[in-house]
Design an enzyme around this catalytic site. Structure first.
Site, short mmCIF file in Angstrom:
data_model
loop_
_atom_site.label_atom_id
_atom_site.label_comp_id
_atom_site.label_asym_id
_atom_site.label_seq_id
_atom_site.Cartn_x
_atom_site.Cartn_y
_atom_site.Cartn_z
N ILE A 120 1.11 -1.36 -0.09
CA ILE A 120 0.14 -0.29 0.25
C ILE A 120 0.91 1.25 -0.23
O ILE A 120 0.40 2.36 -0.21
CB ILE A 120 -0.95 0.38 1.10
CG1 ILE A 120 -1.93 0.77 0.94
CG2 ILE A 120 -0.27 0.59 2.54
CD1 ILE A 120 -2.65 1.08 -0.07
N TYR A 121 2.03 1.18 0.79
CA TYR A 121 3.11 2.47 0.50
C TYR A 121 3.28 3.12 -0.85
O TYR A 121 2.86 3.76 -1.55
CB TYR A 121 4.20 1.91 1.74
CG TYR A 121 5.15 2.84 1.32
CD1 TYR A 121 5.54 4.37 1.38
CD2 TYR A 121 6.38 2.07 0.17
CE1 TYR A 121 6.28 5.40 1.21
CE2 TYR A 121 7.73 3.39 0.18
CZ TYR A 121 7.12 4.70 0.64
OH TYR A 121 8.93 5.61 0.09
N ALA A 122 3.80 1.67 -1.27
CA ALA A 122 3.91 2.00 -2.84
C ALA A 122 2.97 2.93 -3.75
O ALA A 122 2.78 3.71 -4.85
CB ALA A 122 4.73 0.75 -3.70
N THR A 176 0.70 4.34 -2.39
CA THR A 176 -0.07 5.02 -2.13
C THR A 176 0.82 6.50 -3.27
O THR A 176 0.17 7.59 -3.96
CB THR A 176 0.37 5.44 -0.89
OG1 THR A 176 1.69 5.47 -0.20
CG2 THR A 176 -1.33 4.62 -0.30
N LYS A 177 2.24 5.88 -2.87
CA LYS A 177 2.91 6.51 -3.67
C LYS A 177 2.92 6.81 -5.34
O LYS A 177 2.95 7.77 -6.15
CB LYS A 177 4.49 6.29 -3.68
CG LYS A 177 5.16 6.95 -2.37
CD LYS A 177 5.17 8.47 -2.11
CE LYS A 177 5.60 8.66 -0.89
NZ LYS A 177 5.83 9.70 -0.78
#
Length: 335
Positions: A151-153, A155-156
């Site tokens: 999810i980090y990637a 969102t980016k």
């Protein structure tokens, strides 16, 4: 120039602000001081920056639109550099909502302020993690990056797409940069170098994922912020009739591009540990582990676009960067 930087109490934002202040620019920093890692380390970074009369700091969350707007109005920036984010690939498995709130909603607030203030250039941090399951290496900006693994990637990647729409709709010059594994003095406690040095000095074992067979493009912090500084002057322009130079990620319909900032070398994790041992003069006790969910085997930057735009390529040797970190760590923590 008057520059607004989000995340100045963070690792990268602190170093960028220090570089810009040394050049005589005015810097307004904005940071939320979240407890993801040691808040005292963040405050110490801000205290160091506040020794310069050209630096002003505002504490606030990116999700608080009114607070950020007040800070942006006060800063009246020529340029905004958006670095603040909820970082960490592994933590995104535990608390995904924090990433959506900060990285998506917070970034939207930054873009809205940039549009409203008609800044001359908006620069925003993305990550090499957006390349996800892509196996073509080295990673080039023109490669597809549609398979994020966390999810980090995700969102980016979302902020990259959001910023493209704003650049197109409002003619807002925007540069996204994809960072690779950044390290150096004042680094984050959740990063491998910090964890390894801390554990080895204390005689604790270190966790080495995928049994050391992982590869990372380690980028020294001074090289990274020099790249950002030079990209501030490389303002993208909407292309005439959609003509784009070969290898350029410039959008055909907007003053927007994405740029890798990496060392253009890939280092095996096991070799990274060996360099740390050599620098410390101590041997690590290794706890070899399997891959964690969301991790990738390798990252590797193609930095030719950065060089084409700025004439610059990161060049710090890994052993020199590790030595600089160890010297800072020993001094800061008195170990």
């Amino acid at each position: 120039m008057r520059i607004l930087i989000t995340g100045t109490a963070g690792f990268i934002g602190f170093h960028l602000a220090r570089l810009l202040l040394s050049e005589g620019h005015t810097v307004h920093g904005y940071d939320g001081m979240t407890p993801y890692y040691d808040v005292e380390l963040k405050r110490r970074r801000h205290q160091a920056l506040l020794q310069s009369p050209g630096f002003v700091a505002t504490e606030g969350m990116l999700e608080d639109r009114e607070a950020f707007d007040r800070a942006a109005d006060k800063a009246a920036p020529d340029v905004i550099v958006h670095l603040a984010a909820q970082a960490g690939v592994r933590y995104s498995l535990e608390n995904p909502r924090a990433y959506v709130d900060t990285n998506v909603t917070g970034t939207f607030n930054v873009m809205e302020a940039s549009r409203r203030l008609a800044v001359g250039h908006l620069l925003m941090a993305s990550t090499s993690s957006v390349y996800g399951a892509n196996t073509n290496t080295p990673f080039a900006e023109t490669d597809k990056a549609d398979t994020p693994l966390t999810i980090y990637a995700a969102t980016k990647k979302a902020t990259e797409m959001m910023s493209h729409s704003y650049a197109h709709l409002y003619d807002l010059p925007t540069t996204m940069f994809r960072f690779f594994t950044v390290y150096g003095p004042w680094g984050r406690p959740d990063m491998a170098l910090f964890k390894f040095v801390d554990a080895i000095l204390d005689g604790r074992p270190i966790d080495v994922f995928n049994h050391g067979e992982m590869y990372r493009d380690f980028t020294y912090i001074d090289d990274l912020v020099r790249g950002i500084r030079l990209l501030m002057d490389a303002v993208p322009v909407r292309p005439v009739e959609g003509e784009i130079p070969e290898g350029d990620s410039l959008s055909p319909v907007a003053p927007w591009r994405v740029v890798n900032i990496g060392n253009s070398q890939t280092v095996r994790l096991e070799d990274f540990v060996v360099e740390i041992e050599a620098c410390l003069g101590l041997e690590a006790t290794r706890n070899y582990m399997d891959m964690q969910a969301g991790d990738v085997i390798a990252t590797w930057a193609d930095a030719s676009l950065l060089q084409a735009l700025t004439g610059y390529r990161p060049r710090t040797e890994m052993r020199d960067g590790i030595a600089a970190f160890v010297a800072w760590f020993r001094g800061y923590y008195r170990k």
